[in-house]
Design a protein around this motif. Structure first.
Motif, PDB file in Angstrom:
ATOM      1  N   VAL A  64      16.375  34.062  38.027  1.00 48.91           N
ATOM      2  CA  VAL A  64      15.584  34.324  36.831  1.00 48.91           C
ATOM      3  C   VAL A  64      16.182  35.479  36.044  1.00 48.91           C
ATOM      4  CG1 VAL A  64      13.323  35.072  35.981  1.00 48.91           C
ATOM      5  CG2 VAL A  64      13.474  33.414  37.862  1.00 48.91           C
ATOM      6  N   LEU A  65      16.393  36.591  36.711  1.00 51.80           N
ATOM      7  CA  LEU A  65      16.834  37.804  36.019  1.00 51.80           C
ATOM      8  C   LEU A  65      18.223  37.647  35.417  1.00 51.80           C
ATOM      9  CD1 LEU A  65      15.535  40.563  38.456  1.00 51.80           C
ATOM     10  CD2 LEU A  65      14.479  39.750  36.338  1.00 51.80           C
ATOM     11  N   ASP A  66      19.090  36.912  36.076  1.00 51.15           N
ATOM     12  CA  ASP A  66      20.459  36.772  35.588  1.00 51.15           C
ATOM     13  C   ASP A  66      20.538  36.042  34.245  1.00 51.15           C
ATOM     14  OD1 ASP A  66      21.352  38.100  37.792  1.00 51.15           O
ATOM     15  OD2 ASP A  66      22.150  36.344  38.833  1.00 51.15           O
ATOM     16  N   LEU A  67      19.489  35.290  33.885  1.00 51.56           N
ATOM     17  CA  LEU A  67      19.501  34.549  32.628  1.00 51.56           C
ATOM     18  C   LEU A  67      19.028  35.379  31.436  1.00 51.56           C
ATOM     19  CD1 LEU A  67      17.998  31.123  33.782  1.00 51.56           C
ATOM     20  CD2 LEU A  67      20.377  31.589  33.178  1.00 51.56           C
ATOM     21  N   LEU A  68      18.380  36.497  31.701  1.00 53.31           N
ATOM     22  CA  LEU A  68      17.704  37.223  30.628  1.00 53.31           C
ATOM     23  C   LEU A  68      18.661  38.053  29.778  1.00 53.31           C
ATOM     24  CD1 LEU A  68      14.454  38.335  32.467  1.00 53.31           C
ATOM     25  CD2 LEU A  68      14.890  36.267  31.126  1.00 53.31           C
ATOM     26  N   ARG A  69      18.274  38.194  28.520  1.00 51.44           N
ATOM     27  CA  ARG A  69      19.085  38.886  27.520  1.00 51.44           C
ATOM     28  C   ARG A  69      18.495  40.269  27.239  1.00 51.44           C
ATOM     29  NH1 ARG A  69      17.471  35.174  22.793  1.00 51.44           N
ATOM     30  NH2 ARG A  69      15.510  35.829  23.743  1.00 51.44           N
ATOM     31  N   PRO A  70      19.268  41.172  26.634  1.00 51.75           N
ATOM     32  CA  PRO A  70      18.682  42.434  26.177  1.00 51.75           C
ATOM     33  C   PRO A  70      17.492  42.167  25.255  1.00 51.75           C
ATOM     34  CG  PRO A  70      21.070  42.530  26.037  1.00 51.75           C
ATOM     35  CD  PRO A  70      20.725  41.107  26.383  1.00 51.75           C
ATOM     36  N   GLY A  71      16.398  42.878  25.487  1.00 54.27           N
ATOM     37  CA  GLY A  71      15.199  42.693  24.684  1.00 54.27           C
ATOM     38  C   GLY A  71      14.207  41.711  25.244  1.00 54.27           C
ATOM     39  N   ASP A  72      14.638  40.871  26.187  1.00 55.27           N
ATOM     40  CA  ASP A  72      13.684  40.016  26.885  1.00 55.27           C
ATOM     41  C   ASP A  72      12.848  40.856  27.837  1.00 55.27           C
ATOM     42  OD1 ASP A  72      14.510  37.666  25.613  1.00 55.27           O
ATOM     43  OD2 ASP A  72      16.016  37.222  27.147  1.00 55.27           O
ATOM     44  N   LEU A  73      11.703  40.321  28.244  1.00 60.22           N
ATOM     45  CA  LEU A  73      10.763  41.085  29.070  1.00 60.22           C
ATOM     46  C   LEU A  73      10.488  40.386  30.386  1.00 60.22           C
ATOM     47  CD1 LEU A  73       9.039  41.206  25.855  1.00 60.22           C
ATOM     48  CD2 LEU A  73       8.666  43.323  27.118  1.00 60.22           C
TER      49      LEU A  73
ATOM     50  N   GLY B  32       3.943  42.821  43.943  1.00 62.57           N
ATOM     51  CA  GLY B  32       4.084  42.858  45.386  1.00 62.57           C
ATOM     52  C   GLY B  32       4.506  41.527  45.956  1.00 62.57           C
ATOM     53  N   ILE B  33       4.386  40.462  45.172  1.00 63.78           N
ATOM     54  CA  ILE B  33       4.770  39.119  45.619  1.00 63.78           C
ATOM     55  C   ILE B  33       6.242  38.862  45.325  1.00 63.78           C
ATOM     56  CG2 ILE B  33       4.361  36.653  45.254  1.00 63.78           C
ATOM     57  CD1 ILE B  33       1.427  37.441  44.592  1.00 63.78           C
ATOM     58  N   ALA B  34       6.672  39.139  44.088  1.00 61.07           N
ATOM     59  CA  ALA B  34       8.085  38.947  43.747  1.00 61.07           C
ATOM     60  C   ALA B  34       8.961  40.073  44.293  1.00 61.07           C
ATOM     61  CB  ALA B  34       8.246  38.859  42.235  1.00 61.07           C
ATOM     62  N   ALA B  35       8.369  41.277  44.464  1.00 62.43           N
ATOM     63  CA  ALA B  35       9.073  42.447  45.002  1.00 62.43           C
ATOM     64  C   ALA B  35      10.431  42.671  44.341  1.00 62.43           C
ATOM     65  CB  ALA B  35       9.235  42.315  46.518  1.00 62.43           C
ATOM     66  N   PRO B  36      10.448  42.932  43.037  1.00 60.47           N
ATOM     67  CA  PRO B  36      11.723  43.110  42.317  1.00 60.47           C
ATOM     68  C   PRO B  36      12.331  44.485  42.569  1.00 60.47           C
ATOM     69  CG  PRO B  36       9.873  43.260  40.807  1.00 60.47           C
ATOM     70  CD  PRO B  36       9.294  42.998  42.146  1.00 60.47           C
ATOM     71  N   LEU B  37      13.097  44.596  43.653  1.00 62.26           N
ATOM     72  CA  LEU B  37      13.651  45.891  44.053  1.00 62.26           C
ATOM     73  C   LEU B  37      15.169  45.866  44.262  1.00 62.26           C
ATOM     74  CD1 LEU B  37      10.874  46.834  46.643  1.00 62.26           C
ATOM     75  CD2 LEU B  37      11.279  47.946  44.440  1.00 62.26           C
ATOM     76  N   GLY B  38      15.782  44.709  44.106  1.00 64.48           N
ATOM     77  CA  GLY B  38      17.200  44.605  44.438  1.00 64.48           C
ATOM     78  C   GLY B  38      18.137  44.918  43.296  1.00 64.48           C
ATOM     79  N   PRO B  39      19.440  44.699  43.526  1.00 60.31           N
ATOM     80  CA  PRO B  39      20.458  45.000  42.511  1.00 60.31           C
ATOM     81  C   PRO B  39      20.264  44.235  41.214  1.00 60.31           C
ATOM     82  CG  PRO B  39      21.472  44.614  44.664  1.00 60.31           C
ATOM     83  CD  PRO B  39      20.039  44.251  44.801  1.00 60.31           C
ATOM     84  N   SER B  40      19.709  43.021  41.286  1.00 54.43           N
ATOM     85  CA  SER B  40      19.562  42.222  40.070  1.00 54.43           C
ATOM     86  C   SER B  40      18.583  42.869  39.097  1.00 54.43           C
ATOM     87  CB  SER B  40      19.099  40.805  40.413  1.00 54.43           C
ATOM     88  OG  SER B  40      17.829  40.821  41.054  1.00 54.43           O
ATOM     89  N   VAL B  41      17.579  43.573  39.613  1.00 57.78           N
ATOM     90  CA  VAL B  41      16.623  44.263  38.740  1.00 57.78           C
ATOM     91  C   VAL B  41      17.314  45.429  38.041  1.00 57.78           C
ATOM     92  CG1 VAL B  41      14.423  45.449  38.624  1.00 57.78           C
ATOM     93  CG2 VAL B  41      14.739  43.604  40.263  1.00 57.78           C
ATOM     94  N   ARG B  42      18.075  46.202  38.801  1.00 51.39           N
ATOM     95  CA  ARG B  42      18.797  47.322  38.197  1.00 51.39           C
ATOM     96  C   ARG B  42      19.804  46.830  37.167  1.00 51.39           C
ATOM     97  NH1 ARG B  42      18.343  49.074  43.555  1.00 51.39           N
ATOM     98  NH2 ARG B  42      20.428  48.328  44.095  1.00 51.39           N
ATOM     99  N   ALA B  43      20.473  45.710  37.476  1.00 51.95           N
ATOM    100  CA  ALA B  43      21.455  45.169  36.533  1.00 51.95           C
ATOM    101  C   ALA B  43      20.768  44.688  35.257  1.00 51.95           C
ATOM    102  CB  ALA B  43      22.225  44.022  37.184  1.00 51.95           C
ATOM    103  N   ALA B  44      19.629  44.036  35.402  1.00 49.88           N
ATOM    104  CA  ALA B  44      18.899  43.537  34.234  1.00 49.88           C
ATOM    105  C   ALA B  44      18.438  44.702  33.358  1.00 49.88           C
ATOM    106  CB  ALA B  44      17.718  42.688  34.681  1.00 49.88           C
ATOM    107  N   ALA B  45      17.843  45.705  33.982  1.00 47.17           N
ATOM    108  CA  ALA B  45      17.383  46.868  33.219  1.00 47.17           C
ATOM    109  C   ALA B  45      18.570  47.570  32.561  1.00 47.17           C
ATOM    110  CB  ALA B  45      16.624  47.825  34.130  1.00 47.17           C
TER     111      ALA B  45
END
Length: 400
Positions: free
Chosen positions: A189-198, A205-218
């Motif tokens: 999911v995160l790898d598809l998102l563009r700057p400005g997407d939300l 607590g279910i998706a637990a977005p804590l990995g490298p992909s979250v940091r890369a997206a942000a």
């Protein structure tokens, strides 16, 4: 010139309103106004923007006005309740509301008529139809909403998101994506998102977005939105994100029929949850005013010429116990209590909320609390407002 409204004593100075817009700001403005309100000692902010709500038709929808008048939220962004087939219903809500209603179009044309499953049939995720709908309703729609979790998409994986992104690209608007139970994986999911997407439910607590992909997206400009809801926020996940240098760009409630009576309640309570984990008040205010405005291209400012959408709060130095979607508890050092909410310079009047829809699950404690509240309101309204000392003789008798 006689102003319509003058707010006096605020930290930024007096605020004068005329014709629904802010006419002047400064110290000791002339008291030449039809209405003068003393806001000394209060926090005066632009009207709050709740970036993720559900006020449209369907399973999740609520009436915004009974919450808005006592919470300071003047702009409600409906996040995907309506798809292309149900825009008319959302338009009726927006036209009837005392608040400003903006929206994100669900990529699924059926929207959120039911609890889930709207993107299991890809025929509903019609890109051309979504583009035409946004273009025909530019005043209402400021983005596209896609829910990506196992229940919603079934075997379709991230294809509904790809279609949402295609529609958004064609219209020059952002996508807000809901994350939840895999599959598909969060990384997909995160790898598809563009700057400005939300990414909403960013501290889930279910998706637990804590990995490298979250940091890369942000890092590439994807915006993190809290989106509390009835299952989308966990204190321990947020605290881990803060420790890693990640912070929600926007703070929203995902207020809907299943979160209104808890664990969300309203936006000021949600803001207190950020205060409870150490986010400074000024940053929390930005996350419900300037940041959501920037994300969707809305107006939100206390400045001359801006719409006079204004929220007045008491900031009470008293501990407030707050709870997340998983019954984890923290304590906020302050409590934000709304004193007044203005839309276009008009004070929102009190409104009583409707009872919950019959399909909404409630605990025995919630039902009892609702019964007590109803009885308290009945008791208040069936007691004479004042006694004889509070009355005037409106039509005196003539002396004979």
């Amino acid at each position: 010139m006689t102003w319509d409204l003058l707010l006096t004593g605020g930290e930024a100075g007096d605020v004068a309103v005329s014709g629904g817009r802010i006419a002047a700001i400064g110290p000791a403005l002339p008291r030449d106004a039809r209405e003068v309100a003393d806001v000394s000692g209060c926090l005066v902010t632009p009207g709050l923007i709740d970036l993720h709500t559900h006020v449209g038709p369907g399973y999740w929808g609520i009436d915004p006005d009974p919450i808005a008048w006592c919470s300071g939220v003047t702009s409600w962004v409906d996040a995907g309740s309506a798809g292309a087939y149900t825009v008319t219903g959302l338009r009726r809500v927006a036209d009837a509301a005392a608040v400003r209603v903006h929206a994100l179009l669900n990529i699924s044309a059926v929207g959120l008529a039911g609890r889930t499953g709207e993107s299991r049939d890809l025929a509903n995720c019609d890109v051309a139809l979504a583009v035409d709908t946004i273009q025909a309703n530019r005043d209402l729609f400021h983005g596209v909403k896609v829910r990506i979790d196992a229940e919603t998409v079934g075997a379709n994986g991230v294809e509904p998101l790809r279609r949402g992104l295609a529609a958004a690209q064609a219209c020059g608007v952002p996508v807000m994506v809901h994350i939840g139970t895999a599959p598909p994986s969060l990384d997909e999911v995160l790898d598809l998102l563009r700057p400005g997407d939300l990414v909403t439910h960013c501290s889930s607590g279910i998706a637990a977005p804590l990995g490298p992909s979250v940091r890369a997206a942000a890092g590439r400009g994807v915006l993190l939105d809290l989106g509390h809801g009835s299952g989308g926020f966990a204190f321990d996940v947020l605290e881990a994100q803060l420790d890693a240098g990640l912070r929600p760009y926007t703070v929203s409630t995902d207020l809907h029929a299943r979160s209104l009576h808890g664990p969300v309640f309203d936006l000021p309570t949600t803001m207190a949850k950020l205060l409870a984990v150490g986010v400074p008040l000024a940053d929390v205010i930005a996350a419900v005013t300037a940041h959501p405005a920037a994300a969707l291209g809305l107006t939100c400012a206390l400045e001359v010429g801006a719409p006079a959408d204004i929220a007045i709060f008491d900031v009470r130095e008293e501990p407030l116990t707050v709870v997340d979607a998983h019954r984890q508890v923290r304590v906020s050092p302050v409590r934000l209590v709304n004193r007044a909410t203005y839309v276009a310079g008009r004070l929102l009047p009190p409104r009583l909320p409707a009872p919950p829809a019959p399909w909404i699950p409630l605990t025995d404690a919630q039902r009892s609390a609702l019964d007590r509240r109803s009885q308290a309101i009945r008791d208040l309204l069936t007691t004479p407002l004042v006694g004889v000392d509070g009355l005037a003789e409106q039509f005196p008798r003539r002396s004979s």
